[in-house]
Design an enzyme around this catalytic site. Structure first.
Site, PDB file in Angstrom:
ATOM      1  N   HIS A 111      31.251  15.030  29.191  1.00 34.20           N
ATOM      2  CA  HIS A 111      33.205  14.617  28.748  1.00 34.20           C
ATOM      3  C   HIS A 111      34.190  15.218  29.924  1.00 34.20           C
ATOM      4  O   HIS A 111      35.171  14.242  30.010  1.00 34.20           O
ATOM      5  CB  HIS A 111      33.715  14.694  27.506  1.00 34.20           C
ATOM      6  CG  HIS A 111      33.028  13.684  26.853  1.00 34.20           C
ATOM      7  ND1 HIS A 111      31.689  13.237  26.593  1.00 34.20           N
ATOM      8  CD2 HIS A 111      33.747  11.913  25.892  1.00 34.20           C
ATOM      9  CE1 HIS A 111      31.429  12.102  26.153  1.00 34.20           C
ATOM     10  NE2 HIS A 111      32.055  11.917  25.783  1.00 34.20           N
ATOM     11  N   PRO A 133      31.099  -6.876  47.078  1.00 35.18           N
ATOM     12  CA  PRO A 133      30.499  -6.120  45.958  1.00 35.18           C
ATOM     13  C   PRO A 133      29.986  -6.556  45.329  1.00 35.18           C
ATOM     14  O   PRO A 133      30.986  -7.619  44.258  1.00 35.18           O
ATOM     15  CB  PRO A 133      31.167  -4.837  46.213  1.00 35.18           C
ATOM     16  CG  PRO A 133      31.981  -4.875  47.019  1.00 35.18           C
ATOM     17  CD  PRO A 133      32.663  -6.112  47.550  1.00 35.18           C
ATOM     18  N   LEU A 134      28.886  -6.739  45.151  1.00 32.65           N
ATOM     19  CA  LEU A 134      28.364  -8.293  43.735  1.00 32.65           C
ATOM     20  C   LEU A 134      28.917  -7.910  43.018  1.00 32.65           C
ATOM     21  O   LEU A 134      28.816  -6.762  42.536  1.00 32.65           O
ATOM     22  CB  LEU A 134      26.944  -8.303  44.145  1.00 32.65           C
ATOM     23  CG  LEU A 134      26.951  -9.221  45.448  1.00 32.65           C
ATOM     24  CD1 LEU A 134      25.125  -8.901  46.000  1.00 32.65           C
ATOM     25  CD2 LEU A 134      27.185 -10.286  45.534  1.00 32.65           C
ATOM     26  N   GLU A 143      34.894   0.276  30.973  1.00 33.77           N
ATOM     27  CA  GLU A 143      35.548   0.137  31.758  1.00 33.77           C
ATOM     28  C   GLU A 143      35.579  -0.478  33.501  1.00 33.77           C
ATOM     29  O   GLU A 143      36.508  -0.647  34.261  1.00 33.77           O
ATOM     30  CB  GLU A 143      34.671   1.854  32.242  1.00 33.77           C
ATOM     31  CG  GLU A 143      35.463   3.038  31.154  1.00 33.77           C
ATOM     32  CD  GLU A 143      33.794   3.093  30.155  1.00 33.77           C
ATOM     33  OE1 GLU A 143      32.676   1.672  30.480  1.00 33.77           O
ATOM     34  OE2 GLU A 143      33.858   3.683  28.918  1.00 33.77           O
ATOM     35  N   HIS A 167      25.859 -14.364  57.047  1.00 30.89           N
ATOM     36  CA  HIS A 167      24.618 -15.260  56.335  1.00 30.89           C
ATOM     37  C   HIS A 167      24.713 -16.160  55.999  1.00 30.89           C
ATOM     38  O   HIS A 167      25.483 -17.073  55.148  1.00 30.89           O
ATOM     39  CB  HIS A 167      24.632 -14.154  54.728  1.00 30.89           C
ATOM     40  CG  HIS A 167      24.910 -12.569  54.540  1.00 30.89           C
ATOM     41  ND1 HIS A 167      26.045 -11.767  55.197  1.00 30.89           N
ATOM     42  CD2 HIS A 167      23.847 -12.821  54.126  1.00 30.89           C
ATOM     43  CE1 HIS A 167      25.649 -10.716  54.703  1.00 30.89           C
ATOM     44  NE2 HIS A 167      24.545 -11.051  54.429  1.00 30.89           N
ATOM     45  N   ASN A 214      19.823 -20.552  43.446  1.00 26.83           N
ATOM     46  CA  ASN A 214      18.651 -20.536  44.204  1.00 26.83           C
ATOM     47  C   ASN A 214      16.672 -19.955  44.016  1.00 26.83           C
ATOM     48  O   ASN A 214      16.623 -20.074  44.834  1.00 26.83           O
ATOM     49  CB  ASN A 214      19.048 -20.851  45.317  1.00 26.83           C
ATOM     50  CG  ASN A 214      19.649 -18.973  45.825  1.00 26.83           C
ATOM     51  OD1 ASN A 214      19.145 -18.241  45.250  1.00 26.83           O
ATOM     52  ND2 ASN A 214      19.929 -19.022  47.148  1.00 26.83           N
ATOM     53  N   HIS A 261      19.108 -15.564  54.322  1.00 20.00           N
ATOM     54  CA  HIS A 261      19.903 -14.413  53.183  1.00 20.00           C
ATOM     55  C   HIS A 261      20.797 -14.333  54.379  1.00 20.00           C
ATOM     56  O   HIS A 261      21.490 -14.563  54.551  1.00 20.00           O
ATOM     57  CB  HIS A 261      19.227 -13.809  52.146  1.00 20.00           C
ATOM     58  CG  HIS A 261      20.406 -12.715  51.853  1.00 20.00           C
ATOM     59  ND1 HIS A 261      21.211 -13.164  50.758  1.00 20.00           N
ATOM     60  CD2 HIS A 261      21.136 -11.543  52.225  1.00 20.00           C
ATOM     61  CE1 HIS A 261      22.032 -12.066  50.739  1.00 20.00           C
ATOM     62  NE2 HIS A 261      21.401 -11.207  51.780  1.00 20.00           N
ATOM     63  N   HIS A 306      42.250  13.464  29.604  1.00 15.66           N
ATOM     64  CA  HIS A 306      41.520  14.108  28.874  1.00 15.66           C
ATOM     65  C   HIS A 306      40.395  14.434  30.076  1.00 15.66           C
ATOM     66  O   HIS A 306      39.366  14.579  30.417  1.00 15.66           O
ATOM     67  CB  HIS A 306      39.898  13.690  28.275  1.00 15.66           C
ATOM     68  CG  HIS A 306      40.867  13.489  26.853  1.00 15.66           C
ATOM     69  ND1 HIS A 306      41.141  12.424  26.856  1.00 15.66           N
ATOM     70  CD2 HIS A 306      40.973  13.755  25.076  1.00 15.66           C
ATOM     71  CE1 HIS A 306      41.618  12.462  25.257  1.00 15.66           C
ATOM     72  NE2 HIS A 306      41.054  13.006  24.874  1.00 15.66           N
ATOM     73  N   SER A 360      43.103   8.113  21.668  1.00 13.47           N
ATOM     74  CA  SER A 360      43.141   9.001  22.589  1.00 13.47           C
ATOM     75  C   SER A 360      43.778   8.486  23.861  1.00 13.47           C
ATOM     76  O   SER A 360      44.700   9.921  24.373  1.00 13.47           O
ATOM     77  CB  SER A 360      41.660   9.724  23.398  1.00 13.47           C
ATOM     78  OG  SER A 360      40.835   9.278  21.994  1.00 13.47           O
ATOM     79  N   ASP A 362      22.768 -15.315  42.393  1.00  6.69           N
ATOM     80  CA  ASP A 362      21.704 -14.517  41.518  1.00  6.69           C
ATOM     81  C   ASP A 362      22.676 -12.794  41.396  1.00  6.69           C
ATOM     82  O   ASP A 362      22.387 -12.420  40.032  1.00  6.69           O
ATOM     83  CB  ASP A 362      20.571 -14.373  42.478  1.00  6.69           C
ATOM     84  CG  ASP A 362      19.465 -16.112  42.207  1.00  6.69           C
ATOM     85  OD1 ASP A 362      19.824 -16.484  40.616  1.00  6.69           O
ATOM     86  OD2 ASP A 362      19.915 -16.094  43.662  1.00  6.69           O
ATOM     87  N   GLY A 363      22.576 -12.951  43.045  1.00  3.02           N
ATOM     88  CA  GLY A 363      23.258 -10.661  42.690  1.00  3.02           C
ATOM     89  C   GLY A 363      24.565 -10.637  41.840  1.00  3.02           C
ATOM     90  O   GLY A 363      24.590  -9.538  41.139  1.00  3.02           O
ATOM     91  N   ASP A 409      34.254  18.997  23.087  1.00  2.00           N
ATOM     92  CA  ASP A 409      33.520  17.704  23.478  1.00  2.00           C
ATOM     93  C   ASP A 409      32.023  17.608  24.610  1.00  2.00           C
ATOM     94  O   ASP A 409      31.117  17.280  24.791  1.00  2.00           O
ATOM     95  CB  ASP A 409      34.240  16.121  24.059  1.00  2.00           C
ATOM     96  CG  ASP A 409      34.372  15.624  22.621  1.00  2.00           C
ATOM     97  OD1 ASP A 409      33.716  15.166  21.981  1.00  2.00           O
ATOM     98  OD2 ASP A 409      35.766  14.090  22.466  1.00  2.00           O
TER      99      ASP A 409
END
Ligand SMILES: Cc1ncc(C[n+]2csc(CCOP(=O)(O)OP(=O)(O)O)c2C)c(N)n1
Ligand SMILES: [Mg+2]
Length: 681
Positions: A485, A123-124, A423, A34, A193, A273, A473, A397, A163-164, A481
């Site tokens: 869940h 991993p963006l 998470e 890139h 950009n 790119h 859980h 919990s 941007d990503g 639940d």
């Protein structure tokens, strides 16, 4: 340390062009990579790395170095060029070998592969979240260890992102929390950009990023010309000054740039790119920049200007002087700081553990393993000030809080964080905390929501970081639940992540052992998978801890068993009940508890064969998707599990209606025994 004097503008431009051309030539040579982002961020990189970043190329592990995160990891050649130019152990031959087998210049930056790379990115969005964790770790350590006149923890975390990263949802989770926690030493530079892979971003990314970050409580410097080194420099200076004045706000510097800047025909387009420019365009770029040096050659004056070995050694030496003064005044704290940064557990941990195992083995009553986990923390946390706990808004919990925990807040240090309902953010922030050093982060959520965190768990495993996930859980056993869940496929699918140890303990003793192993493990993450519902004590002797530590052991046996029943967690009691019922019928079985299959798989063959004799037929029982267990029971074995989603009802009703019962286990063994008898006849 004050910022370095800026180089003369003509030299500064050539220093930036050196990055451009190293990136262009390395991508060209590899025919892969890139070039666009490194070319577009070259001025930003010169300003940050030459004028501001405090680091020592000879010692990438200096505790008080500034951290730098390339969140847009596809720009890896930018980072490799910087590491090479400033004097890290990354010779030009490595740049010539970009993306080739066994090179130290992999496609995306990988921590542990290349000296000076602080985290694995690609991993963006996760890089910026890692950086939030690093900045948090810095702030917490500073509060814990600095003393009046002795500021030994005193560094910044800088991030480049594109941007990503900003489109990815995790950037919201992490950056919102960074604003709330007032991580003012976090300074991010946005490569604005207007281009991502599909083209100009107006069609899919029209957020007002400056307003968005201002709303998070960040200090935003908008509208900076990213190719005007003086303007970028002024913005970074202001951000640093503001942080030192205790403003509290992290800073985002929005740098307007042109992707592929320098390439006459491709600059400003998505073509640049992720593809080599091609020989003709490389030549045109050389000509346009007036760059006369051959590929992989850096003119002497430019190389000298970039060389940071002397200034870096001086910076670290000055800090060491401060640290020795600190040691004279506060010897215990200095030793503790060194221990924490080295990641060694305190001697008291190993010394006390045997007594704690005895204590827990003696607790007779039924206990949910999530509660057993909290009891384990109550015993262990006082020994381990490096424990930094938390939960994604499920503390009561997950039972991740321990006696005497202190909640970290906006300006208050502590050893426990309410991450909010975030998470993925929590998982990636924990990775950053672990990478920074000084802490063992752990955090909780429901097992079903581990999928939200999944790629960050994977990254912890890839980076081999000591991060502990507490997933409670863990099955239909949570009951009412319902299927939203109730985890079904999560448990086997987490076990597929290489280097992740997934523990599913069955009672108090197994839970304490799982915690101990996760804390002791220096080379990878662990997940503790815990029940909501109460479970009986099954392992009443601390002597069993040795087998637990091996990931699997014989819990109940008989002379000449005709089958093995394998189980984990809440289903281990079903295995034992079946074992007893079968014994009354004269069918002898062995019960094996496998709280951690990956640890068991790492044992020598003779141990594994002794526990699970290859000649014996096997039945596995686990309230999760059954397929994983084929690995242990073979094609002819039986698995009592759940290959469908659960339902909303009391737990006992669900176990009965889905046939996850001692009777079903016993029936499976009878069927195997009958089959064996037929075959023998
Ligand atoms: C989580 C994730 N999704 C998708 C990708 C593939 N990908 C790599 S770069 C990129 C575009 C990023 O755009 P931007 O950050 O603006 O980079 P630029 O083109 O400006 O260099 C994508 C989609 C990825 N690396 N990570
Ligand atoms: Mg872009």
């Amino acid at each position: 340390m004050p910022a370095a004097a800026p180089p003369a503008p003509a030299l500064a431009r050539r220093m930036a062009d050196a990055i451009r051309m190293l990136a262009v030539d390395a991508v060209e040579q590899a025919r892969s990579g890139h070039p666009g982002a490194p070319m577009g961020m070259a001025e930003m990189a010169e300003v940050l790395w030459h004028r501001h970043l405090r680091h020592n190329p000879a010692n990438p592990h200096w505790a008080n170095r500034d951290r730098f995160v390339l969140s847009n990891g596809h720009a890896s050649m930018l980072l490799y060029a910087l590491l090479h130019l400033t004097g890290y152990d990354l010779p030009i031959a490595e740049l010539k070998n970009f993306r080739q087998p066994h090179s130290r210049t992999p496609g995306h930056p990988e921590v542990g592969v290349t000296p000076g790379v602080e985290t694995t990115t690609g991993p963006l969005g996760q890089g910026i979240a890692n950086a939030v964790g690093m900045a948090l770790a810095e702030k917490l350590l500073a509060a814990e260890f600095n003393r009046d006149g002795h500021t030994i923890v005193d560094h910044h975390t800088y991030v480049f992102l594109g941007d990503g990263c900003l489109m990815e949802g995790i950037s919201h989770e992490a950056c919102a929390l960074a604003g709330t926690l007032r991580l003012s030493r976090l300074i991010a530079l946005y490569d604005d950009n207007g281009i991502s892979i599909d083209g100009p971003v107006q069609g899919w990314f029209t957020d007002d990023t400056a307003a968005r970050f201002a709303a998070y409580g960040w200090n935003v410097v908008a509208g900076v010309d990213g190719h005007d080194a003086q303007a970028v420099d002024a913005a970074v200076r202001a951000a640093r000054g503001q942080a030192l004045r205790g403003d509290g706000r992290p800073t985002l510097i929005c740098c307007r740039t042109v992707i592929g800047k320098g390439s006459p025909r491709k600059a400003g387009t998505h073509e640049v790119h992720g593809a080599a420019l091609g020989a003709a365009e490389v030549a045109a770029t050389r000509a346009a920049l007036g760059w006369e040096a051959a590929p992989f050659e850096v003119p002497r004056d430019v190389a000298d200007a970039w060389d940071a070995r002397q200034s870096g050694a001086a910076a670290e030496a000055a800090w060491r002087g401060h640290f020795e003064a600190y040691r004279r005044r506060y010897p215990a704290q200095a030793a503790e700081f060194e221990r924490r940064m080295a990641g060694d557990l305190p001697g008291a941990f190993a010394a006390r553990l045997p007594a704690l195992l005895e204590q827990v083995a003696a607790r007779a009553g039924p206990v949910a393993t999530r509660k057993a986990s909290q009891q384990a923390l109550d015993l262990l946390a006082p020994l381990l000030p490096e424990c930094f706990g938390g939960s994604a808004d499920l503390t009561g919990s997950n039972l991740t809080h321990f006696e005497g925990h202190v909640k970290a807040g906006r300006d208050a240090p502590g050893n426990y964080l309410s991450y909010g309902v975030r998470e993925f953010g929590m998982a990636a922030i924990m990775n950053g905390i672990a990478l920074h050093g000084g802490f063992i982060p752990y955090g909780g959520t429901f097992l079903a929501f581990s999928d939200y965190s999944r790629n960050a768990i994977r990254m912890a495993a890839l980076m081999r970081q000591r991060v502990i996930h507490v997933f409670t859980h863990d099955s239909i056993g949570l009951g009412e639940d319902g299927p939203t869940h109730q985890a079904v496929e999560q448990l086997p699918s987490l076990r597929l992540i290489p280097e992740l140890d997934v523990w599913r303990p069955a009672d108090g003793l197994e839970t304490l052992v799982a915690w101990a192993c996760a804390l002791e493990r220096r080379d990878g993450p662990s997940a503790l998978v815990l029940s909501r519902q109460n479970l009986p004590r099954l392992a009443a002797h601390a002597a069993l801890a040795g087998g637990m530590r091996r990931g699997g052991y014989v819990l109940a046996d008989a002379a000449a068993p005709c089958a093995v029943i394998v189980a984990t967690g809440s289903e281990l009691m079903l295995a034992l009940q079946a074992h007893e019922a079968l014994a009354r019928e004269g069918i002898a079985t062995r019960v094996v508890s496998l709280p951690c299959t990956s640890v068991f798989d790492r044992q020598p063959q003779d141990y594994r064969d002794a526990v699970l004799p290859p000649a014996l037929p096997a039945v596995a029982v686990e309230a999760a998707h059954p397929d994983f267990w084929r690995k242990y029971v073979g094609r002819d074995g039986r698995v009592v599990g759940l290959a469908r989603f659960g339902a909303s009802a009391p737990a006992e009703a669900l176990y009965a209606s889905f046939g996850i019962t001692a009777q079903a286990v016993a029936q499976a063994v009878r069927a195997l025994a009958a089959q064996g008898a037929r075959e023998a006849a």
